[in-house]
Design an enzyme around this catalytic site. Structure first.
Site, short mmCIF file in Angstrom:
data_model
loop_
_atom_site.label_atom_id
_atom_site.label_comp_id
_atom_site.label_asym_id
_atom_site.label_seq_id
_atom_site.Cartn_x
_atom_site.Cartn_y
_atom_site.Cartn_z
N SER A 84 -9.70 -3.52 6.22
CA SER A 84 -9.83 -2.34 5.34
C SER A 84 -8.57 -1.79 5.05
O SER A 84 -7.49 -2.00 5.66
CB SER A 84 -10.54 -1.48 6.17
OG SER A 84 -11.03 -0.37 5.73
N ASP A 85 -8.44 -1.12 4.08
CA ASP A 85 -7.19 -0.27 3.57
C ASP A 85 -7.66 1.03 3.06
O ASP A 85 -8.96 1.04 2.36
CB ASP A 85 -6.51 -1.13 2.31
CG ASP A 85 -5.06 -0.44 2.28
OD1 ASP A 85 -4.46 0.10 3.17
OD2 ASP A 85 -4.84 -0.06 1.04
N THR A 86 -6.91 2.02 3.37
CA THR A 86 -7.20 3.46 2.86
C THR A 86 -5.91 3.91 2.05
O THR A 86 -4.77 3.90 2.83
CB THR A 86 -7.69 4.19 4.11
OG1 THR A 86 -8.83 3.64 4.61
CG2 THR A 86 -7.88 5.53 3.56
#
Length: 194
Positions: free
Chosen positions: A74-76
């Protein structure tokens, strides 16, 4: 076996909430170091999607001997005026980011990639966050708290910055770093969650 390809304590906590709803389901954590730099001209959402996919793919390579492995990456990122605000380099950088976010609405884009030896899928959550107008002393005090370190956009919505947030439209958990609805949907598609 489910693996989280992230060192983020927030993602670990959030994924833990999902798996705790299913008795006997656990997950391992993979320690990765994936470069997080946008390519020249790369749109923000494409960048976030790419990094999430790269984390999941690198994680799968670490557990390639396990045919039942499912790896979540995941990346934010915080985005204002089409500019990606990554993690601040230092206190001055954090203060500069917060001054730009002050009194404005920005986007938080969270991408989740799930991969196994036989398939992959991805989901994206886009939220809008509005900050109150922040005084110089509020910014200085917040930076001095240390909370902006290691956080996209130099803030943690689940921490002291919650007091700056006048409006949030979208996924609170996505702004924290792992959109739970999208993650649960992917885990169900892969048969990890019922």
């Amino acid at each position: 076996m489910l693996y989280l390809a992230s060192k983020s304590p927030r993602r670990h906590e959030l994924l833990g909430r999902l798996v705790s709803s299913q008795p006997g389901l656990e997950f391992g954590v993979l320690d990765l170091d994936i470069p997080e730099h946008p390519q020249p001209g790369e749109p923000a959402e494409s960048y976030v999607r790419r990094v999430a996919r790269e984390k999941a793919g690198a994680g799968l390579l670490q557990v390639v001997g396990n045919p039942t492995a499912v790896v979540l990456g995941s990346d934010t990122e915080v985005v204002l005026d089409d500019e990606v605000f990554g993690k601040p380099a230092d206190d001055a950088d954090a203060a500069a980011m917060l001054r730009r976010l002050s009194g404005r609405t920005h986007q938080v884009i969270s991408a989740v990639s799930l991969v196994s030896p036989s398939r992959e899928a991805q989901a994206v959550s886009v939220s809008e966050v509005t900050f109150a107008q922040l005084s110089p002393s509020q910014i200085d005090d917040y930076v001095a708290s240390g909370e902006p370190h290691g956080r996209a956009g130099a803030y943690a919505i689940q921490g002291l910055a919650e007091a700056f947030t006048t409006r949030l439209s979208g996924s609170y958990s996505g702004v924290m770093g792992l959109p739970l609805y999208e993650t649960a949907t992917l885990l169900r598609q892969f048969g990890v969650l019922k």
